[in-house]
Design a protein around this motif. Structure first.
Motif, PDB file in Angstrom:
ATOM      1  N   ARG A 133      -7.670   5.299 -19.308  1.00  0.00           N
ATOM      2  CA  ARG A 133      -6.666   4.601 -20.130  1.00  0.00           C
ATOM      3  C   ARG A 133      -5.726   5.573 -20.831  1.00  0.00           C
ATOM      4  O   ARG A 133      -4.987   5.171 -21.730  1.00  0.00           O
ATOM      5  CB  ARG A 133      -7.392   3.792 -21.212  1.00  0.00           C
ATOM      6  N   TYR A 146       0.916   6.374 -13.642  1.00  0.00           N
ATOM      7  CA  TYR A 146       0.844   4.959 -13.296  1.00  0.00           C
ATOM      8  C   TYR A 146       1.293   4.789 -11.841  1.00  0.00           C
ATOM      9  O   TYR A 146       1.766   5.735 -11.202  1.00  0.00           O
ATOM     10  CB  TYR A 146       1.719   4.141 -14.246  1.00  0.00           C
ATOM     11  N   LYS A 153       1.638  -0.375 -15.271  1.00  0.00           N
ATOM     12  CA  LYS A 153       1.656  -0.395 -16.739  1.00  0.00           C
ATOM     13  C   LYS A 153       2.960   0.227 -17.223  1.00  0.00           C
ATOM     14  O   LYS A 153       3.630   0.929 -16.472  1.00  0.00           O
ATOM     15  CB  LYS A 153       0.483   0.423 -17.275  1.00  0.00           C
ATOM     16  N   THR A 175       7.022   1.479 -25.470  1.00  0.00           N
ATOM     17  CA  THR A 175       6.799   0.119 -25.970  1.00  0.00           C
ATOM     18  C   THR A 175       7.593  -0.920 -25.185  1.00  0.00           C
ATOM     19  O   THR A 175       7.080  -1.970 -24.813  1.00  0.00           O
ATOM     20  CB  THR A 175       7.178   0.044 -27.461  1.00  0.00           C
ATOM     21  N   LYS A 182       6.154  -1.278 -21.782  1.00  0.00           N
ATOM     22  CA  LYS A 182       4.825  -1.901 -21.872  1.00  0.00           C
ATOM     23  C   LYS A 182       4.969  -3.415 -21.936  1.00  0.00           C
ATOM     24  O   LYS A 182       4.240  -4.158 -21.273  1.00  0.00           O
ATOM     25  CB  LYS A 182       4.093  -1.425 -23.133  1.00  0.00           C
ATOM     26  N   ASN A 230       3.987  -6.201 -19.263  1.00  0.00           N
ATOM     27  CA  ASN A 230       2.882  -6.994 -19.826  1.00  0.00           C
ATOM     28  C   ASN A 230       1.574  -6.190 -19.833  1.00  0.00           C
ATOM     29  O   ASN A 230       0.512  -6.714 -19.545  1.00  0.00           O
ATOM     30  CB  ASN A 230       2.718  -8.310 -19.046  1.00  0.00           C
ATOM     31  N   PHE A 231       1.686  -4.893 -20.157  1.00  0.00           N
ATOM     32  CA  PHE A 231       0.530  -3.990 -20.240  1.00  0.00           C
ATOM     33  C   PHE A 231      -0.273  -3.953 -18.937  1.00  0.00           C
ATOM     34  O   PHE A 231      -1.473  -3.718 -18.939  1.00  0.00           O
ATOM     35  CB  PHE A 231      -0.369  -4.367 -21.434  1.00  0.00           C
ATOM     36  N   THR A 290      -5.208  -2.070 -13.991  1.00  0.00           N
ATOM     37  CA  THR A 290      -4.981  -3.194 -14.901  1.00  0.00           C
ATOM     38  C   THR A 290      -6.175  -3.397 -15.836  1.00  0.00           C
ATOM     39  O   THR A 290      -7.317  -3.252 -15.404  1.00  0.00           O
ATOM     40  CB  THR A 290      -4.732  -4.501 -14.109  1.00  0.00           C
ATOM     41  N   TYR A 312      -3.789 -11.621 -16.878  1.00  0.00           N
ATOM     42  CA  TYR A 312      -3.330 -11.989 -18.214  1.00  0.00           C
ATOM     43  C   TYR A 312      -3.989 -13.271 -18.727  1.00  0.00           C
ATOM     44  O   TYR A 312      -3.978 -14.301 -18.047  1.00  0.00           O
ATOM     45  CB  TYR A 312      -1.810 -12.154 -18.237  1.00  0.00           C
TER      46      TYR A 312
END
Lengths: 276, 314
Positions: B61, B67, B113, B117, B120, B124-125, B156, B160
């Motif tokens: 993480r 990514y 990812k 900000t 991100k 959607n992270f 991921t 979601y």
């Protein structure tokens, strides 16, 4: 090696149900007389809430003579991750439910039509799917394919079983792969969703039925409502993820009351299997 | 490279490296620099040959971890991103398209990812909606049509958990991908790059070969989710990570994955180029082996692979 055993539902083996003479409805709070509820196949007369019942109840309710020729009844879970307290939890679930794990399957007849039938038990660790549930579902599908008999699975599950880690996740792949082969042979599969059917089981075999039937009021979805509320930071609308909601959003074919389930299955099977 | 962001166990190495940078501004300290560099190297080796499961979770993480698009840009010659599921929308948490690698045509589906900000939020992270999974399937079916192998890159935290995702059938999108990928007539090579978050990862990870970066993780539930269920305390995530056995090394032992792709010492984030080279060489080796198989055999092996998975007693 497949073990054979005839399972006949006995009323004293009713699972996962509140004890005592009187029972309170989980949904509307009405106090109900137990024997009256039993006669009504555990449906609240006031609000139509379908109480959770076990695999033996569905065997009694749906199958001809309430009879399942059960296969692999001795299959048992192991603890491949040596996960904290898993052995203990399994033992206590096995003692309280008199089951080896959360799914039974075998040969049966519905309205005279031979089928392969599987049914899950929420009472066994929340109907969670580990290696045993996944393997039995896979074998049920293979049997339906080799004997060309319609497959019927009654699901109820909180999702994949955390305590078997990645092996539980792989059961999604395993069961879905077998269903792809079943579909290729054009053998019908009817999936019945009962309260609740969530997460890993919904994200695999439970949502891959040619026909998907749900009992009224059943919670159906991928992520549990509490996690969604935490994520979006607001209350969910009433009825969210209930079977009526899923019907409205095109995710299921039919909403069928428990009292009508057997009859509906017979009507569908007669059409699909072209039986008079 | 680290830009001020580092994990607690990286700290001693980072401090040594800072010292080396300082010394480089001076003259006549070459011996000292050399000595410190060797010390830093030894320290790195020591730390990174003894990582706990939780430390690997942190590396998987790491905010600087490469990514999917970083890797795609480094390993492909010409990547053309294709958008939308043709049913509802385009999900930026999943990137899909066609590309050339060493003159070979491939299709790519990947979870993406965001770095800052703004990105991100856009990505959607890295948590896809059903339309993302349906886009991925659309591209995989197209790849099948044109006989192009598929590379899937997984990264991921999970699918979601939202209202729209449920309304549009998150479960159906995942299940249907597993169903359809079972009989896909082209090779599917899966690379778990960072986080393999449960069903949300599996939806694009049902393939012929599952490869995992050395410090990637793949699990039925996040350590936090597991800890809050098991001990009603999400802060016990370290214990949960140990219990879940979610590292590449664990999963290779369980025979759930096929191969581990080595990372540079210090983790993938310390050297994107080297990481990409390692990924490319293992992926291409697997494609060579898989494309040599007749289609029937390819599919039969894929089915057998999943049939074997599970541990039980009878």
């Amino acid at each position: 090696m497949w073990f054979k055993k005839k399972v006949q539902a006995k009323p004293e083996e009713k699972l996962d149900l509140p004890e005592g003479l009187w029972v309170k409805c989980e949904s509307c709070g009405e106090i109900l007389y137990r024997s009256e509820l039993e006669k009504r196949v555990w449906i609240c007369p006031k609000c139509n809430f379908h109480f959770r019942i076990g695999s033996r109840d569905y065997i009694a309710l749906l199958l001809d003579e309430g009879l399942l020729e059960e296969l692999d009844s001795e299959m048992e879970p192991l603890d491949p991750l040596d996960f904290p307290d898993y052995k203990k939890k399994l033992k206590s679930a096995q003692q309280s439910t008199k089951l080896k794990d959360g799914l039974v399957y075998g040969r049966a007849k519905i309205g005279g039509i031979p089928v392969i039938f599987a049914s899950m038990d929420f009472a066994f660790m929340g109907g969670s799917m580990g290696s045993v549930v996944g393997e039995k579902v896979a074998r049920a599908i293979r049997l339906a394919r080799s004997e060309k008999k319609p497959l019927i699975i009654v699901s109820t599950s909180g999702g994949a079983r955390m305590q078997e880690g990645i092996f539980s996740l792989m059961q999604l792949s395993k069961t879905s792969a077998e269903l792809a082969l079943l579909a290729k042979e054009r053998v019908p599969y009817i999936s019945i969703l009962t309260h609740p059917t969530m997460a890993g089981v919904m994200a695999s075999y439970a949502s891959l039925g040619d026909i998907i039937i749900a009992e009224p009021g059943a919670l159906i979805g991928f992520t549990g409502p509490r996690v969604i509320e935490q994520t979006i930071g607001e209350k969910l609308p009433p009825g969210f993820q209930r079977s009526e909601f899923m019907l409205e959003h095109g995710m299921i074919d039919l909403l069928v009351s428990r009292t009508e389930l057997r009859n509906t299955l017979i009507r569908l099977l007669k059409i699909i299997c072209k039986v008079q | 490279m680290n830009g001020g962001i580092y994990l607690d166990f990286e700290k001693p190495v980072i401090e040594l490296e800072k010292k080396i940078e300082e010394l480089k501004k001076l003259s006549g300290v070459e011996d000292e620099i050399e000595r410190l560099q060797q010390q830093a190297e030894r320290l790195k080796r020591k730390i990174f040959s003894n990582l706990t499961r939780w430390q690997r979770v942190q590396l998987a993480r790491h905010p600087k971890r490469p990514y999917a698009l970083d890797i795609i840009n480094l390993i492909t010659e010409d990547f053309i991103e294709l958008h939308g599921d043709r049913r509802f929308g385009d999900d930026p948490a999943i990137v899909a398209g066609l590309a050339k690698i060493d003159k070979h045509s491939i299709a790519i589906v990947a979870q993406q990812k965001g770095r800052d900000t703004k990105e991100k939020i856009k990505r959607n992270f890295g948590m896809p909606h059903p339309e993302g999974y349906r886009k991925a399937l659309r591209i995989m079916k197209m790849a099948e049509k044109f006989n192009i192998p598929v590379l899937s890159i997984v990264d991921t935290p999970g699918a979601y958990p939202g209202v729209g995702a449920e309304e549009r059938g998150q479960f159906e999108a995942i299940a249907y991908n597993l169903f359809e990928c079972t009989l896909l007539k082209v090779p599917i090579v899966v690379v778990i790059l960072g986080e393999g978050g449960s069903g949300g990862a599996l939806a694009i990870a049902h393939g012929d070969k599952i490869l995992m970066l050395e410090n990637a993780i793949y699990s039925v539930i996040s350590p936090e989710g597991c800890a809050s269920i098991l001990w009603r305390d999400a802060s016990k995530n370290k214990d949960a990570a140990e219990a879940l056995k979610l590292t590449a090394q664990d999963l290779l032992k369980f025979e759930v994955i096929d191969e581990i792709i080595p990372e540079p010492i210090g983790g993938a984030h310390t050297d994107y180029q080297k990481t990409a080279e390692n990924i490319k060489s293992v992926v291409m080796k697997n494609f060579r082996e898989l494309t040599a198989l007749p289609v029937d055999e390819l599919i039969q092996k894929r089915i057998e692979k999943y049939r074997k998975m599970g541990v039980y007693k009878e």
